[in-house]
Each structure stands twice: as C-alpha cells, then as structure tokens.
Design an enzyme around this catalytic site. Structure first.
Site, short mmCIF file in Angstrom:
data_model
loop_
_atom_site.label_atom_id
_atom_site.label_comp_id
_atom_site.label_asym_id
_atom_site.label_seq_id
_atom_site.Cartn_x
_atom_site.Cartn_y
_atom_site.Cartn_z
N GLU A 109 21.92 -8.56 -35.01
CA GLU A 109 22.03 -7.34 -35.81
C GLU A 109 23.38 -6.68 -35.53
O GLU A 109 23.70 -6.37 -34.39
CB GLU A 109 20.90 -6.37 -35.46
CG GLU A 109 20.92 -5.11 -36.34
CD GLU A 109 19.85 -4.10 -35.94
OE1 GLU A 109 19.30 -3.46 -36.85
OE2 GLU A 109 19.59 -3.95 -34.74
N GLU A 144 9.91 2.05 -35.94
CA GLU A 144 10.66 1.18 -36.86
C GLU A 144 11.99 0.92 -36.19
O GLU A 144 12.72 1.85 -35.83
CB GLU A 144 10.84 1.87 -38.23
CG GLU A 144 11.37 0.94 -39.30
CD GLU A 144 12.84 1.14 -39.56
OE1 GLU A 144 13.63 0.21 -39.24
OE2 GLU A 144 13.22 2.19 -40.09
N GLY A 183 14.91 3.52 -34.33
CA GLY A 183 16.12 3.24 -33.57
C GLY A 183 16.17 1.77 -33.21
O GLY A 183 15.60 0.92 -33.90
N SER A 184 16.84 1.47 -32.11
CA SER A 184 17.06 0.07 -31.75
C SER A 184 15.81 -0.54 -31.11
O SER A 184 14.99 0.14 -30.50
CB SER A 184 18.23 -0.04 -30.77
OG SER A 184 17.87 0.41 -29.49
N THR A 185 15.71 -1.85 -31.26
CA THR A 185 14.58 -2.58 -30.68
C THR A 185 14.59 -2.47 -29.15
O THR A 185 13.53 -2.30 -28.53
CB THR A 185 14.65 -4.06 -31.10
OG1 THR A 185 14.61 -4.13 -32.53
CG2 THR A 185 13.50 -4.86 -30.53
N GLY A 186 15.77 -2.55 -28.54
CA GLY A 186 15.87 -2.47 -27.10
C GLY A 186 15.35 -1.16 -26.54
O GLY A 186 14.59 -1.14 -25.55
N VAL A 187 15.72 -0.05 -27.18
CA VAL A 187 15.26 1.26 -26.72
C VAL A 187 13.76 1.39 -26.92
O VAL A 187 13.04 1.89 -26.05
CB VAL A 187 16.01 2.39 -27.46
CG1 VAL A 187 15.39 3.75 -27.15
CG2 VAL A 187 17.49 2.39 -27.08
N LYS A 219 13.94 14.73 -30.57
CA LYS A 219 15.29 14.43 -30.11
C LYS A 219 16.04 13.68 -31.21
O LYS A 219 15.81 12.49 -31.42
CB LYS A 219 15.29 13.60 -28.83
CG LYS A 219 16.69 13.43 -28.22
CD LYS A 219 16.69 12.50 -27.04
CE LYS A 219 16.64 11.05 -27.44
NZ LYS A 219 17.84 10.63 -28.24
N CYS A 243 18.89 0.28 -42.03
CA CYS A 243 18.01 -0.67 -41.34
C CYS A 243 17.72 -1.87 -42.23
O CYS A 243 17.47 -2.96 -41.74
CB CYS A 243 16.69 0.00 -40.96
SG CYS A 243 16.83 1.64 -40.27
#
Length: 541
Positions: A425, A293, A265-269, A212, A327
């Site tokens: 960030e 990462e 991608g993002s840390t939250g996801v 994806k 990043c």
C-alpha cells in the site's frame, strides 16, 4: 410497524454542486478560502464544557504550501485525556437517557448547517489543510458528511422499529441501549466525512465519545466541532483530544470503561489496538466493540472485451483523484495485451492534460500529498522502480517538495505480477500496471485474489457478462466493495455501504444500519400479562 412514531424526514443524498466557472458557489468558496488562508486559527481541546488551550502546540500548514502556517492546535497530556474520559462518562448519564428524537434532531440540524451556512467553510478548510480540489472537498466534507448525518438517523429508526413478535398474553420487545462506557473514535486525514461520522454515528445511538482526529486533519475537525456545538450537541458527548497518538491510546485503552473503538487508519495501528485490547481484556467492564476500516491495495482488472477508453478513465480517476490518497484508490491494474495499446494511449493523453498545483486554482486536478513523510516514501518507491529491471516508470515519475509536496501522477509498468508496488500500500498518486496474456483471464483472476493481504475495493471492466459473472465469483473475498464497469472509488452513503475484510478491516459497512448496530447493546424484555400461580404443567396430570 410504528410507522407514525418514526416520522422523521426521509434521508436524501445531498446534491453535489458543480463549482463551474461563474457559479455562485465557486465565488463563495474562493472568498472563504482567501479569508481562512489569511487567518490564524487556534484549535483547543474540546473536553466537557471547556475549550482547553494547554500552550503545548503544533503548527498546521497547507500541504501545497508547507511554509504557510494556517494555525496551531493544542495538545493534551495524560491528565487531560483522563479528564476527557471522565467528562464523557458524566455526560452519559443524561445523553444515554435522552429520547432518540432529540438526539436525532441535533444531527439532522448539523446536516442542514453543513448544507447551508457552513458549506463553504468546511470545504475551504478541507482544501487548505488536506489539499483537496474543490470537487473532492465538496463530495467529501460537504455531501458525504451530510449524507452520513441524515441517513444514520433513518437507519437508527429502522433499527428501533425492528421488534420481536408478541402474543395476546405476552409482550416482547427489544431495547437498543447505548454501550456501557465510552467509545474511542480514531479518524484519518483523508476524509473529513469519516472524521465527522465515526464519533457522531456512535453518539447518535446514545453513546459518549473520546475522539482523536489525525494531526493533519485537525484544521477541518475544528469546523466539525463548531457545527456540532451550534447544532446543540451537549457538552461532553463528543470530546476532541489531540496529542501524542501512542500516549492518548495508551490512556484510553487502559480505561475499564472502554466500550468500543471506531477506527479508520492503517492496518498496523489497528492491529496494535486490537492486541492491546486483548492484553487488557480482563480489566474492562464489558467486551469492547472493535470496528475498523484499514488499508487497501485496490485493483482494476480489464477483460479483453472491455472498452479501452472506459478502462483508461477508470484508472485516471480511480488512481489519481485526491492524489491517490483514498482508501479505495486503484493502485494495481491488470490489462490484457490486446487492450493495452489503446488504454495506454488514452491514459497518456489524459495524464498530460491534468494540471497540478494549489487547490485554490480550481482548474487543477492534482494537488499535493498530505505530508513530507508521505512524499519521501512515495519518492523512494518511484526511484526504485526507475532502477529495477522488472519495472519501468512509463508516465510521470517527477516530484518536487520545494514549495508543496507535489508528486506527478505516476504509472509503473511491471513484468512481475508480485512486484513490490503491486503488493504494498503506497497511498499516493502511483499506480502499477501488469499486462497479462488474453488467454490467461481466469488465471489472472486468481492472481488478483492472491496478491494482496487487503480486500477493500476492486473493479472489473468487461462487456462480456459471462466474464463479469466469473470475476464476481472468483473475487468475492478480494473486495468488500466491488465495482462493475466503474472505478473502485466513490461509494455513496445509502447506496454503496463501505468496508472491506481481510487486512482491510472488520467490514462493518459505514453508511449502513449494520454499522450503527455495533454501537447498540440489545436488551430483550418479556412481559407476561397473566402470570402462572401453579408450577405444574398439563403433562403431570
């Protein structure tokens, strides 16, 4: 060991073309850009042998000219995501059994296609839909992706050659099997090379993939799939699906056949994915490998002995190339009082000389940020800094989204080392600088280490080797990629394996054999040549 058997072409880094005025490569990419800009692309779902057009589409536009539509991409529903999983598992039957040489040949061919006939196309696609300058596109979508494809083959052969000791009466060997199931690859907008590497590295090791790509990177992802297909990748090995992110992930992560997640991608996801896998753990046939990462709040710290011009250039390049959307981009900087006047003067002069606009004009250093959501977020932080008593916008600070999502390179000066833009960030062309007292070098190193939840990249500038050593030790856990007298961006495959820990990911080092090992399940085989026929050992008499 097995040297002749593993006689593959030695990996070499792809040379970066200059695109200097008058060069043939500059003319070629300019022509390709124009052609692609004026064409309408329709990106299908790539599932098994089919290119599926659902009719449920979303528009693709250029961030630097958001009213200009370059095409549409089709979106999957739940049934098509399930179909992608089914097709992947069916393809696995042959792909996992294919000789490694034939898998390697496909991706080595893909590298050569990108180095030659597809180079201008992949670069132009990245310039158009991700608003990269020609130089940023070249070092990413061409060179880095080529390097990943070449070096991964070399890393694979080194892994396979790593075999245990045997004796005259027993033969020991290990088999590096693909994971049992499929890998879910989720890729970001900011690097076309990452978009190509995350699915292909797992596939090279014999795995099948549901991929994806980020919605804002589908345009160049389509070119990657075209390259893979021309290189001979069998149907169903990599299945590219677009659609509602939550829906796609819910379907994929609920499959009992999920064997791994390869994520940037993002840390939250990423945290949500990890939590979902934990909640579903009893449903899986095997424990999924989770490689990610994620975010970064990357730093530069200068020692009083540092060269001011070098520090200023490190900030200018490290914070503002690709509009700070790497990043690894520098977003917090610590400068000693004695050095700040010279750094400030050089940085101001450099920023004033930077041109901003469309990447089609190859004299521009700055283009647009990726989306309106990103633009609005960055504008809010800039406005907040203009109003806060402990911060000041000293360079840039202007923005305009009437045509494209343009934000000037912005420098915030703060008296508060824990000011929000020193900790949060932002992912844009905004850097915050804190001035520390020269005598508080060691204290400031501790501050750098404790300020952020992330630990991706960082840099120290110093002409004093004792200070370099002190920083290297004090910041050993603050950055997975640590740079001495250089900007904290620009890791090269095969030279600086990339990844960070803490809130920045699992540190499985893309661009190294360590990452490929995550996509192999090792089986140990022991063969005894003369098998005992009596259970008794000598000690029994």
């Amino acid at each position: 060991m097995l040297k002749g058997f593993f006689n593959v072409p030695k990996a070499v880094n792809e040379p970066v073309k200059s695109y200097a005025p008058g060069s043939p490569e500059r003319a070629k990419v300019a022509e390709t850009y124009k052609t692609m800009w004026n064409a309408q692309v329709e990106v299908p779902l790539y599932i098994g042998s089919e290119e599926i057009k659902t009719g449920n589409t979303k528009k693709m536009s250029a961030p630097h000219d958001h009213q200009h539509i370059v095409g549409v991409y089709h979106q999957a529903d739940k049934a098509l995501v399930e179909k992608a999983i089914t097709e992947a598992l069916e393809a696995r039957k042959k792909w996992a059994a294919m000789a490694w040489e034939n898998r390697a040949g496909i991706f080595l061919k893909a590298a050569e296609l990108l180095a030659g006939p597809y180079r201008a196309k992949i670069n132009a696609a990245t310039m158009i839909a991700q608003s990269k300058t020609i130089h940023q596109a070249e070092i990413d979508s061409a060179c880095e992706l080529i390097d990943f494809l070449r070096y991964n083959v070399e890393f694979m052969t080194k892994i396979y050659a790593d075999q245990p000791a045997s004796t005259s009466d027993m033969w020991n060997r290990v088999e590096y099997r693909p994971l049992e199931g499929f890998v879910y690859a989720i890729t970001p907008f900011n690097f076309t090379a990452i978009a190509g590497n995350l699915p292909s590295s797992a596939a090279l090791m014999g795995n099948v993939v549901v991929w994806k790509p980020a919605a804002t990177q589908v345009y160049s992802a389509n070119v990657i799939m075209q390259v893979f297909k021309e290189a001979g990748l069998p149907d169903g090995v990599i299945n590219m699906v677009m659609g509602d992110s939550g829906m796609v992930s819910d379907v994929v992560l609920s499959s009992p056949h999920l064997a791994g997640v390869h994520f940037t991608g993002s840390t939250g996801v990423f945290n949500d994915i990890w939590k979902t896998i934990g909640n579903n753990i009893a449903t899986y046939k095997t424990y999924p490998r989770i490689v990610g990462e994620t975010g970064g709040k990357d730093f530069i710290i200068a020692h009083p002995s540092a060269n001011a011009a070098q520090v200023a250039v490190g900030i200018a390049r490290g914070a503002f190339e690709f509009q700070g959307q790497k990043c690894s981009a520098a977003s917090r900087v610590y400068i000693p009082q004695s050095l700040w006047p010279a750094v400030q003067a050089k940085l101001e002069a450099d920023l004033k000389s930077m041109k901003m606009g469309s990447p089609e004009d190859m004299s521009n250093f700055i283009t647009a940020v990726i989306s309106e959501a990103s633009f609005d977020k960055l504008a809010r932080y800039i406005d907040q800094a203009k109003n806060d008593s402990d911060a000041e916008v000293i360079m840039g600070g202007h923005y305009d989204k009437s045509k494209g999502y343009f934000i000037e390179p912005t420098v915030i000066l703060t008296t508060n080392p824990k000011y929000n833009t020193m900790c949060t960030e932002l992912f844009g062309p905004v850097v915050t600088i804190y001035i520390y007292e020269d005598a508080k070098w060691s204290e400031t190193l501790k501050l750098v280490d404790e300020t952020s939840e992330y630990a991706l990249t960082g840099a120290v500038f110093s002409q004093c080797r004792y200070a370099v050593e002190e920083a290297t030790v004090a910041l050993q856990n603050a950055a997975g990629n640590f740079y001495i007298n250089d900007k904290p961006t620009g890791a090269v495959v095969g030279m600086q394996p990339f990844g960070g820990a803490r809130g920045s990911g699992t540190n499985d080092k893309a661009g190294s054999a360590q990452n490929l090992l995550r996509w192999a399940s090792v089986r140990t085989i022991k063969e005894t040549f003369v098998t005992p026929e009596d259970y008794k050992y000598p000690f029994l008499g």
